[in-house]
Design a protein around this motif. Structure first.
Motif, short mmCIF file in Angstrom:
data_model
loop_
_atom_site.label_atom_id
_atom_site.label_comp_id
_atom_site.label_asym_id
_atom_site.label_seq_id
_atom_site.Cartn_x
_atom_site.Cartn_y
_atom_site.Cartn_z
N CYS A 1 -67.13 -18.96 -45.82
CA CYS A 1 -65.65 -20.29 -44.87
C CYS A 1 -65.68 -19.62 -43.59
N PRO A 2 -65.99 -20.12 -42.37
CA PRO A 2 -64.62 -19.38 -41.06
C PRO A 2 -63.84 -19.71 -40.72
N THR A 3 -63.21 -20.62 -41.44
CA THR A 3 -61.87 -20.92 -41.75
C THR A 3 -61.08 -20.89 -42.69
N ILE B 1 -61.53 -28.43 -50.79
CA ILE B 1 -61.56 -28.18 -49.40
C ILE B 1 -60.47 -28.33 -48.56
N VAL C 1 -68.43 -33.18 -44.78
CA VAL C 1 -68.85 -32.81 -45.75
C VAL C 1 -68.58 -33.09 -46.83
N CYS D 1 -61.42 -27.47 -42.45
CA CYS D 1 -62.36 -27.47 -42.39
C CYS D 1 -62.90 -27.75 -40.98
N VAL D 2 -63.81 -27.01 -40.44
CA VAL D 2 -64.69 -27.85 -38.97
C VAL D 2 -66.14 -28.60 -39.45
N ASP D 3 -66.53 -28.78 -40.38
CA ASP D 3 -67.67 -28.96 -40.45
C ASP D 3 -68.67 -28.14 -40.57
N CYS D 4 -69.17 -27.54 -40.60
CA CYS D 4 -70.40 -26.11 -39.81
C CYS D 4 -71.38 -26.50 -41.38
N GLY D 5 -71.07 -26.95 -42.56
CA GLY D 5 -72.02 -26.77 -43.35
C GLY D 5 -72.83 -25.54 -43.78
N GLN D 6 -72.04 -24.56 -43.27
CA GLN D 6 -71.71 -23.27 -44.04
C GLN D 6 -71.76 -22.99 -45.35
N CYS D 7 -70.76 -23.78 -46.58
CA CYS D 7 -70.94 -23.81 -47.57
C CYS D 7 -71.52 -24.81 -48.41
N ALA E 1 -61.17 -22.22 -45.55
CA ALA E 1 -60.62 -24.31 -45.69
C ALA E 1 -60.89 -23.90 -47.25
N ILE E 2 -61.68 -23.30 -48.17
CA ILE E 2 -62.17 -23.05 -49.27
C ILE E 2 -60.83 -22.75 -50.02
#
Ligand code: SF4
Ligand code: SF4
Length: 423
Positions: free
Chosen positions: A25-27, A39, A8, A44-50, A29-30
């Motif tokens: 962002c769950p962590t 980021i 991401v 970042c866990v690359d969840c794609g939420q953003c 990170a932004i």
């Protein structure tokens, strides 16, 4: 340690600094700095939420394109089970599998088949190994990474069995070599068709010793449009699919957990729910549970940002596709009770602290108390105007030297109002 490679990323030209992504962002990170999102790669866990929440399409996922695939290799497609939920009125998986062959793949191996094997290995693992309970599924790479970054006590709960994508890659390669004696392993190119960026990152970040068997990852959305052009309405291909209901069920939340045949399970989906469950389990809640399946995307893998269709419609379509399938077509060796050593994960799970302060305990305590002090002086409304997702995160940024108190416009506004009253 090799830095984590993310799938991401941000297109800063498109970013307007609107702060929508910060809040999701769950962590945490932004941050928004100088009018653009940034980021923090370590978090970042690359969840794609953003990607999902950016109204300006400034966040994107990197993956391979069909044109990147080498022409001279024996190409095996590994379709994720959620691919089959994307098509209108599909009543037979074989149409899609034949479509993949017509798109230029030499062979197909459904990831759902490998998922049925992983279900079998998990049942054996739960019986054989007396694991630390509850066992937490490691199939969703976002959940696996989230635990490694934020929940050190839960690392030992992760299921140490390779995920279906990896088992599929090695089984596909093994079958291709057995069917085609002239082929060599280096002539084969394994291509995973993915619903989400996290699985792209999973493949990229397998270490040198534990290299992934997948060579390329393309998106379900790209493949979907290619398939639409070649898929036929009549099936003259004979039977290709070798998966059952269990394998297809892995595409939706709860599919993996129900295949364990153990009622003491919990299945949750959607990143907010996942974080909530992990917090609870970390605090010792749910002592009665033996297995937890967590999917970062809403609805399970059908909710990944690289799919085409609404996850709930895809889920309904998969349900009707499953109707006439046998329970499973891949039970493994029923006389065997041990988990094969080659699917066990060794040394892959470890805690990587990204939120601790300072280099030692004393410094850490000092920084924490400074952070609390700063936090008390902030408005506490988590408006995001400072570029951090919450006032607490802003206070932590100040203590770490990554932000200055002047970055809070609300404080500045308050000061101005007070000065006005005094004069
Ligand atoms: S949501 Fe995030 S990435 Fe998208 S424009 Fe706003 S600040 Fe930039
Ligand atoms: S992909 Fe997920 S973890 Fe990474 S920055 Fe976006 S929202 Fe945060």
């Amino acid at each position: 340690m090799t830095p984590y490679q993310h799938s991401v990323s941000l297109n800063s030209e498109k970013c307007r600094g609107c702060t929508h992504c910060l809040k999701h962002c769950p962590t945490e990170a932004i941050r928004v700095r100088k009018g653009h999102a940034v980021i923090d790669a370590a978090r970042c866990v690359d969840c794609g939420q953003c990607i999902r929440y950016c109204p300006h399409q400034a966040k994107k996922a990197a993956y391979d394109k069909l044109s990147d695939l080498p022409k001279d290799k024996w190409k095996i497609a590994l379709p994720a089970p959620s691919l089959f939920g994307q098509f209108d009125n599909l009543d037979d998986i074989d149409y899609v599998l034949q479509g993949l062959l017509d798109c230029g793949f030499d062979d197909v191996y459904e990831v759902a088949r490998a998922a049925e094997l992983v279900s079998d290995y998990t049942r054996r693992y739960m019986k054989e190994k007396s694991p630390v309970l509850p066992v937490i599924s490691s199939a969703c790479p976002v959940v696996e990474r989230l635990i490694m970054l934020r929940y050190p006590a839960l690392v030992e709960h992760l299921l140490p069995i390779l995920p279906p994508i990896e088992v599929a890659a090695s089984e596909a390669r093994r079958e291709a070599l057995a069917k085609n004696p002239k082929l060599k392993s280096e002539d084969i190119c394994v291509v995973f068709i993915s619903p989400c960026p996290a699985k792209v990152s999973y493949v990229k970040n397998r270490t040198l010793e534990n290299k992934s068997g997948v060579d390329f990852v393309i998106s379900i959305s790209d493949m979907y449009f290619e398939l639409l052009g070649v898929m036929k309405k009549t099936d003259d291909s004979g039977s290709i699919s070798k998966t059952g209901r269990i394998g297809l069920s892995w595409a939706s939340s709860g599919g993996e957990a129900t295949a364990i045949f153990n009622e003491k399970y919990l299945a949750a989906d959607g990143i907010e729910n996942v974080v909530h469950v992990l917090e609870e389990v970390d605090n010792g809640a749910f002592p009665e549970l033996e297995f937890i399946e967590l999917d970062a995307c809403s609805g399970g893998c059908v909710g990944g940002v690289m799919n085409v269709l609404n996850p709930f419609i895809a889920k309904a379509r998969l349900r009707s596709l499953r109707r006439y399938l046998p329970v499973s077509q891949n039970w493994g060796d029923l006389s065997e009770t041990k988990v094969p050593d080659e699917v066990l994960v060794h040394n892959d799970y470890h805690y990587e602290s990204v939120s601790s302060f300072g280099s030692d305990r004393e410094e850490s305590m000092r920084m924490m108390s400074r952070m609390e002090e700063i936090f008390k002086g902030l408005p506490g409304i988590d408006c995001g105007s400072c570029g951090a997702p919450t006032c607490r995160a802003f206070a932590a940024d100040i203590v770490r030297g990554n932000a200055s108190i002047d970055g809070c416009p609300m404080l500045w506004h308050k000061d101005k109002e007070e000065n006005k009253e005094e004069t």
